[in-house]
Design an enzyme around this catalytic site. Sequence first.
Site, PDB file in Angstrom:
ATOM      1  N   LYS A 206       2.123  -7.213  11.344  1.00 34.89           N
ATOM      2  CA  LYS A 206       1.136  -8.291  11.280  1.00 34.89           C
ATOM      3  C   LYS A 206       1.746  -9.523  10.620  1.00 34.89           C
ATOM      4  O   LYS A 206       1.646 -10.631  11.124  1.00 34.89           O
ATOM      5  CB  LYS A 206      -0.089  -7.786  10.495  1.00 34.89           C
ATOM      6  CG  LYS A 206      -1.196  -8.795  10.366  1.00 34.89           C
ATOM      7  CD  LYS A 206      -2.420  -8.146   9.736  1.00 34.89           C
ATOM      8  CE  LYS A 206      -3.450  -9.188   9.360  1.00 34.89           C
ATOM      9  NZ  LYS A 206      -4.642  -8.598   8.741  1.00 34.89           N
ATOM     10  N   GLU A 212      10.614  -2.980   5.217  1.00 32.46           N
ATOM     11  CA  GLU A 212      11.033  -1.787   5.962  1.00 32.46           C
ATOM     12  C   GLU A 212      11.193  -2.100   7.447  1.00 32.46           C
ATOM     13  O   GLU A 212      12.174  -1.726   8.093  1.00 32.46           O
ATOM     14  CB  GLU A 212       9.969  -0.669   5.826  1.00 32.46           C
ATOM     15  CG  GLU A 212       9.838  -0.079   4.453  1.00 32.46           C
ATOM     16  CD  GLU A 212       8.783  -0.775   3.602  1.00 32.46           C
ATOM     17  OE1 GLU A 212       8.564  -1.987   3.788  1.00 32.46           O
ATOM     18  OE2 GLU A 212       8.205  -0.100   2.740  1.00 32.46           O
ATOM     19  N   GLY A 267      -4.775  -4.383   8.956  1.00 32.78           N
ATOM     20  CA  GLY A 267      -3.680  -3.510   9.406  1.00 32.78           C
ATOM     21  C   GLY A 267      -4.162  -2.122   9.810  1.00 32.78           C
ATOM     22  O   GLY A 267      -3.873  -1.640  10.900  1.00 32.78           O
ATOM     23  N   ARG A 268      -4.930  -1.467   8.923  1.00 31.55           N
ATOM     24  CA  ARG A 268      -5.330  -0.085   9.213  1.00 31.55           C
ATOM     25  C   ARG A 268      -6.465  -0.011  10.224  1.00 31.55           C
ATOM     26  O   ARG A 268      -6.927   1.075  10.573  1.00 31.55           O
ATOM     27  CB  ARG A 268      -5.687   0.646   7.915  1.00 31.55           C
ATOM     28  CG  ARG A 268      -6.719  -0.056   7.062  1.00 31.55           C
ATOM     29  CD  ARG A 268      -6.800   0.558   5.668  1.00 31.55           C
ATOM     30  NE  ARG A 268      -7.648  -0.226   4.769  1.00 31.55           N
ATOM     31  CZ  ARG A 268      -7.245  -1.315   4.120  1.00 31.55           C
ATOM     32  NH1 ARG A 268      -6.013  -1.775   4.285  1.00 31.55           N
ATOM     33  NH2 ARG A 268      -8.068  -1.958   3.310  1.00 31.55           N
ATOM     34  N   GLU A 353      -6.862   3.629   1.391  1.00 34.11           N
ATOM     35  CA  GLU A 353      -6.486   2.229   1.199  1.00 34.11           C
ATOM     36  C   GLU A 353      -7.745   1.350   1.219  1.00 34.11           C
ATOM     37  O   GLU A 353      -7.806   0.323   0.552  1.00 34.11           O
ATOM     38  CB  GLU A 353      -5.493   1.781   2.281  1.00 34.11           C
ATOM     39  CG  GLU A 353      -4.674   0.573   1.869  1.00 34.11           C
ATOM     40  CD  GLU A 353      -3.441   0.364   2.738  1.00 34.11           C
ATOM     41  OE1 GLU A 353      -2.321   0.443   2.208  1.00 34.11           O
ATOM     42  OE2 GLU A 353      -3.594   0.104   3.942  1.00 34.11           O
ATOM     43  N   HIS A 384      -3.787  29.550   6.352  1.00 36.46           N
ATOM     44  CA  HIS A 384      -2.761  30.424   5.774  1.00 36.46           C
ATOM     45  C   HIS A 384      -2.036  29.734   4.629  1.00 36.46           C
ATOM     46  O   HIS A 384      -0.950  30.146   4.232  1.00 36.46           O
ATOM     47  CB  HIS A 384      -1.772  30.852   6.859  1.00 36.46           C
ATOM     48  CG  HIS A 384      -2.447  31.628   7.950  1.00 36.46           C
ATOM     49  ND1 HIS A 384      -2.478  32.997   7.977  1.00 36.46           N
ATOM     50  CD2 HIS A 384      -3.177  31.211   9.014  1.00 36.46           C
ATOM     51  CE1 HIS A 384      -3.171  33.394   9.027  1.00 36.46           C
ATOM     52  NE2 HIS A 384      -3.610  32.328   9.681  1.00 36.46           N
ATOM     53  N   LYS A 512       5.880  -3.091  -4.306  1.00 35.49           N
ATOM     54  CA  LYS A 512       6.728  -3.888  -3.406  1.00 35.49           C
ATOM     55  C   LYS A 512       7.470  -4.950  -4.194  1.00 35.49           C
ATOM     56  O   LYS A 512       8.673  -5.152  -4.016  1.00 35.49           O
ATOM     57  CB  LYS A 512       5.847  -4.600  -2.356  1.00 35.49           C
ATOM     58  CG  LYS A 512       5.370  -3.756  -1.225  1.00 35.49           C
ATOM     59  CD  LYS A 512       4.841  -4.703  -0.144  1.00 35.49           C
ATOM     60  CE  LYS A 512       3.841  -4.039   0.768  1.00 35.49           C
ATOM     61  NZ  LYS A 512       3.177  -4.975   1.653  1.00 35.49           N
TER      62      LYS A 512
HETATM   63  C1  G6Q Z   1      -3.028  -1.806   6.218  1.00 33.94           C
HETATM   64  C2  G6Q Z   1      -2.107  -2.335   5.239  1.00 33.94           C
HETATM   65  C3  G6Q Z   1      -0.664  -1.922   5.422  1.00 33.94           C
HETATM   66  C4  G6Q Z   1       0.084  -2.711   6.478  1.00 33.94           C
HETATM   67  C5  G6Q Z   1       1.570  -2.444   6.322  1.00 33.94           C
HETATM   68  C6  G6Q Z   1       2.393  -3.153   7.372  1.00 33.94           C
HETATM   69  O1  G6Q Z   1      -4.193  -2.057   6.245  1.00 33.94           O
HETATM   70  O2  G6Q Z   1      -2.249  -3.687   5.160  1.00 33.94           O
HETATM   71  O3  G6Q Z   1      -0.535  -0.556   5.708  1.00 33.94           O
HETATM   72  O4  G6Q Z   1      -0.363  -2.384   7.749  1.00 33.94           O
HETATM   73  O5  G6Q Z   1       1.984  -2.845   5.041  1.00 33.94           O
HETATM   74  O6  G6Q Z   1       2.190  -4.510   7.325  1.00 33.94           O
HETATM   75  P1  G6Q Z   1       2.701  -5.445   8.456  1.00 33.94           P
HETATM   76  O7  G6Q Z   1       1.994  -5.078   9.707  1.00 33.94           O
HETATM   77  O8  G6Q Z   1       2.400  -6.845   8.019  1.00 33.94           O
HETATM   78  O9  G6Q Z   1       4.180  -5.197   8.603  1.00 33.94           O
END
Ligand code: G6Q
Length: 549
Positions: A206, A212, A267-268, A353, A384, A512
């Site tokens: 996003k 990463e 994001g989520r 989150e 199990h 971070k």
């Molecule tokens: C989700 C969070 C988080 C995000 C990641 C990746 O709701 O905001 O999990 O999706 O940190 O972020 P980017 O899509 O910006 O790389």
Amino acid sequence: MKRPELDAAWQALRAHRKEWKGLHLRELFRADKRRFERFSLRLNDLLLDYSKNLITQDTVRLLLRLAKAAELKEARAAMFSGRHINVTEDRAVLHTALRAPAELSLMVDGRNVMIDVRRVLKQMAAFVDKVHQGRWKGYSGQPIRDIVNIGIGGSDLGPAMVCQALTPYARPGINAHFVSNVDPTHLTETLKRLSPDTTLFVVASKTFTTQETLANAAAARAWLLQHAKDGRAVARHFVAVSTNREAVVNFGIDPDNMFEFWDWVGGRYSLWSAIGLPIALYLGMEHFDELLAGAHDMDQHFLSAPLAANMPVILGLLGIWYIDFWDAQTHAVLPYDQYLARLPAYLQQLDMESNGKSVTRDGRPVKHATGPIVFGEPGTNGQHAFYQLIHQGTRLVPCDFLIAAESHNPLDDQHEMLLANCFAQSEALMRGKTAAEVRAELKAQGLTKKEIARLLPHRVFPGNRPSNTLLYHRLNPRTLGRLIALYEHKVFVQSVIWDINAFDQWGVELGKQLARSILPELKSSEPARGHDASTNGLINYCKGLREEP
Ligand code: G6Q
């Protein structure tokens, strides 16, 4: 929010909880032959059985009173209409618009966002078609066979979970892979199995600033160029999904190969947006559309069903009941469906989150416990492993069981075995096994009185342990869309009751920031001194180890 009404609703539930003492679910089932009908809901083939919960009609009535006092209906309307309910980021929250019918128009900040939604869906469909028809070719003229999504968190978990869940619908000849971890092992092991000529990378971020993802994308580009030896290959093998056009261009991805989404998609909550591109590539656009349609079914249900017959509302309120009145710390998600193996991980992010917060929307400390620790594994594996604690441990662990009536892979009577196990677990949790039952059983086995007395306490199950069961015909894209949206709205309902913002995630920031400062220290020849003794010690010991041959 009207404080006195809300306080009175909490108070009434506390009093009701005190009266609960001694009631056992066995008795409640015995006393009410219609308990299943009374406490179950249906949406198309999807059944929610919530009758095995520690509730009476009074409990439900009081929980609904709480929902009304918290102005749930008003909050729901505010979300669907595009008000900036994500107050700390001053954003609308409109994942529901991503799955709304094409003809809808929805004005947000003076713009009809549905025009943008339709445009990107069209762009995705055209691209997916090109890839599937073999018209999109790699640098050496070969069609694409492998899709590698590079993204993390919300830009990974949803598409990864859905692709796995809907494997039976995958297009022949296309594979999907997901690389998220900055651990170089993740990318390295994935690429080992792939050929650069036929691999397409979807860089999903996003913000397009995530360390990463950018590191993995840069390494993937280097891998491609090592083979292709021509910078023009990048345009054939990299597409981006982002809200940040400038950063995408700076990375070297052709802006024509960028799929946009918007800041009003969290994001989520983003698998319904262009973040779902790997889903569409893996399954075909028609199945992605079905997934969206399923989520829209649930949106409509959430919007229009009376609160008392509203699945997300009921699930949300049951969670509140256990967390705030029974001191439950956890919530187990138990899909009896191997295809849903990643659902617990996905829901962990969605729930923890979103609702892992301890201040209210206006920044005051919350008065009540908020989101639970979510965990789970597919059944029957979990049986199990950790179910022992759920049956006989000292903690109350509310469970959700999920299962399809029909398997995609009928194999002798194995699916019936799966169903039998699933139903047996919720029954066992509810009923338990009394001392009298254990005694009779051991007696029948010929044990002496002494042996029975010794074993009895270990063999008794208290029962009275709550669960929901979600039962559906078959796990298809539409059903999965409904299930995911059900959990999204459940989490939202709870956030409204707790008066917290489910749509920000400041809690992931500090680590971070600190990682950014530690990285140069790891590379420097000077010992680290600027942290606490533990962190300095770890950095310096690690550096010492790395200097050893
Ligand atoms: C989700 C969070 C988080 C995000 C990641 C990746 O709701 O905001 O999990 O999706 O940190 O972020 P980017 O899509 O910006 O790389």
